[in-house]
Design a protein around this motif. Structure first.
Motif, PDB file in Angstrom:
ATOM      1  N   ASN A   1       4.445   0.237  -3.163  1.00 30.84           N
ATOM      2  CA  ASN A   1       4.121  -0.152  -4.542  1.00 30.84           C
ATOM      3  C   ASN A   1       3.050   0.772  -5.115  1.00 30.84           C
ATOM      4  OD1 ASN A   1       4.258  -3.732  -3.775  1.00 30.84           O
ATOM      5  ND2 ASN A   1       5.908  -2.280  -4.121  1.00 30.84           N
ATOM      6  N   PHE A   2       2.044   1.073  -4.304  1.00 25.64           N
ATOM      7  CA  PHE A   2       0.963   1.935  -4.798  1.00 25.64           C
ATOM      8  C   PHE A   2       1.451   3.377  -4.991  1.00 25.64           C
ATOM      9  CE2 PHE A   2      -2.767  -0.840  -2.992  1.00 25.64           C
ATOM     10  CZ  PHE A   2      -2.465  -1.835  -3.914  1.00 25.64           C
ATOM     11  N   SER A   3       2.325   3.840  -4.098  1.00 23.26           N
ATOM     12  CA  SER A   3       2.891   5.187  -4.281  1.00 23.26           C
ATOM     13  C   SER A   3       3.676   5.253  -5.582  1.00 23.26           C
ATOM     14  CB  SER A   3       3.828   5.553  -3.130  1.00 23.26           C
ATOM     15  OG  SER A   3       3.084   5.773  -1.969  1.00 23.26           O
ATOM     16  N   ASN A   4       4.464   4.219  -5.825  1.00 23.50           N
ATOM     17  CA  ASN A   4       5.245   4.217  -7.073  1.00 23.50           C
ATOM     18  C   ASN A   4       4.319   4.236  -8.287  1.00 23.50           C
ATOM     19  OD1 ASN A   4       8.104   3.816  -8.270  1.00 23.50           O
ATOM     20  ND2 ASN A   4       6.819   2.339  -9.371  1.00 23.50           N
ATOM     21  N   TYR A   5       3.194   3.545  -8.166  1.00 15.34           N
ATOM     22  CA  TYR A   5       2.208   3.604  -9.248  1.00 15.34           C
ATOM     23  C   TYR A   5       1.727   5.043  -9.458  1.00 15.34           C
ATOM     24  CZ  TYR A   5      -2.239   3.345 -11.663  1.00 15.34           C
ATOM     25  OH  TYR A   5      -3.259   3.584 -12.529  1.00 15.34           O
TER      26      TYR A   5
ATOM     27  N   ILE B   1       0.839  -1.205   0.000  1.00 12.85           N
ATOM     28  CA  ILE B   1       0.000   0.000   0.000  1.00 12.85           C
ATOM     29  C   ILE B   1       0.877   1.261   0.000  1.00 12.85           C
ATOM     30  CG2 ILE B   1      -1.675   1.349   1.350  1.00 12.85           C
ATOM     31  CD1 ILE B   1      -2.767  -1.408   2.359  1.00 12.85           C
TER      32      ILE B   1
END
Lengths: 256, 256
Positions: free
Chosen positions: A170-174, A167
């Motif tokens: 990985n999601f921040s990188n997205y 969360i």
């Protein structure tokens, strides 16, 4: 102590390079011999692509895709006897290893590895779990060579932490990808955002993220939210993501 | 050159402290005198809470909420004559200032400011826009004292960049909050994630975010995605967010 690496990807590479200073790394196994060879060369070890070529070692460290850990563990049962078997995954239970050995454990480095980028293990938290106290001692010894940040976590806790990492990271990188894509369509340099991205991450070291939330949503600035939404009219997926995350921030901060 | 600050929040404070080394800051205005006083004391300036107390200055820098910039500019019309009026916002067009003066511009520091944290302006990109070349020259002079990272951007480009910053930074910070909240309910320390959060942000300085995406979604690891989704069964909002962002990553990387 002799070590064999099962796997030759990012985690195997960084762990292998770090452990090579303290232990004798005998072999690197990969179903693709070329991949095994690439890492083995850096470690002065033997590359193999068949499990029946495995040598006897004190510790076998599996750094393979989560989805094949259980299967590879079962295949290893015939070869590793009572040696210590470790996996390095955040999301896989330790007990899938019991098919292979009496002595097993987990050494999960909580970090995002890229093959290109050197890693300083000293700043990486290591989460350890072991099947019995003797394994625990060996695992502590190995881990202490890598990092002072050692935590004894159960499979359930490790899984929660891994989910948290997905969360937060990985999601921040997205979102970074989405911002880059959007700015490119607008002829604006994504590079300008990089200091801000780093600063936003650094702030969390000092403050609770809730306390340092900024932006139009937390300010309740409806005019800016509306304007941004209009600007994304041609990109309905992104517009929906924008609205949804803005609403979520408002829910978290303004309504509660 | 004499400067007056309109506003006393995060941006006014950090700009005021940085500019105070080069210019004479005469006054700080805030509708709440206490707030003005707090900043004015640090700048050896006068605190005022009435616009009719404004002194004549060369530059008036407005660092107020986006939603009141246009309104405050109109109120300033009666007081600032042909002096230079600047705002510091990413999302507000420069032209809202033309109600107040012939000479106006924008000095937008692309950074997230917290009152508690010292700021090194040298690493902050400054986006400048000016109503005429003479303003442009003055604005360049002011900006050069603060940072070498100077960009001349139109209102439209600045707005796009601001929207990108909301996506990449404000939304990421929201995800940090969500992760913290989730881990707290699981009895796991959020602190463990901090090195990973910082590393994820740093990676973007070196690589395109698309190229360094990690996690179960980009690996197409459906078993982990399913497991995580199950783990969030008691938190349906978070479960939905998890699924949606995972699907978006799959769409971006796997399907394309």
């Amino acid at each position: 102590m002799n070590v064999v690496l099962i796997g030759s990807g990012n985690v195997a590479t960084h762990l292998g390079l770090a452990l090579n200073k303290f232990y004798n790394i005998l072999q690197v196994y990969s179903p693709q011999l070329k991949h095994a060879q690439c890492l083995a060369n850096q470690l002065d070890a033997q590359a193999i692509d068949q499990l029946y070529d495995l040598k006897r070692a004190d510790v076998y460290i599996m750094a393979v895709k989560d989805s094949v850990i259980a299967e590879v563990a079962q295949q290893l049962a015939a070869y590793i006897q009572h040696s210590l078997l470790l996996h390095t995954s955040g999301s896989v239970d330790m007990d899938v290893l019991q098919a292979a050995s009496l002595n097993y454990g987990v050494l999960y480095p909580l970090q995002t590895f890229s093959i290109q980028k050197a890693i300083n293990f000293q700043s990486i938290p290591l989460l350890l779990e072991s099947s019995n106290p003797q394994v625990g001692k060996t695992l502590d010894d190995i881990a202490k060579h890598l990092s002072p940040l050692i935590y004894h976590y159960s499979s359930a806790q490790r899984r929660s932490l891994h989910l948290g990492a997905v969360i937060a990271c990985n999601f921040s990188n997205y979102l970074y990808s989405v911002a880059e894509q959007y700015l490119t369509t607008q002829g604006v340099e994504f590079d300008l955002l990089k200091p801000l991205i780093v600063e936003t991450a650094h702030k969390v070291s000092q403050h609770r993220p809730f306390d340092v939330q900024t932006g139009p949503a937390v300010r309740g600035d409806l005019a800016v939210l509306e304007k941004h939404s209009e600007m994304l009219a041609q990109q309905p997926d992104l517009q929906q993501l924008y609205r949804q995350l803005s609403d979520a921030i408002i829910d978290l901060h303004v309504k509660k």
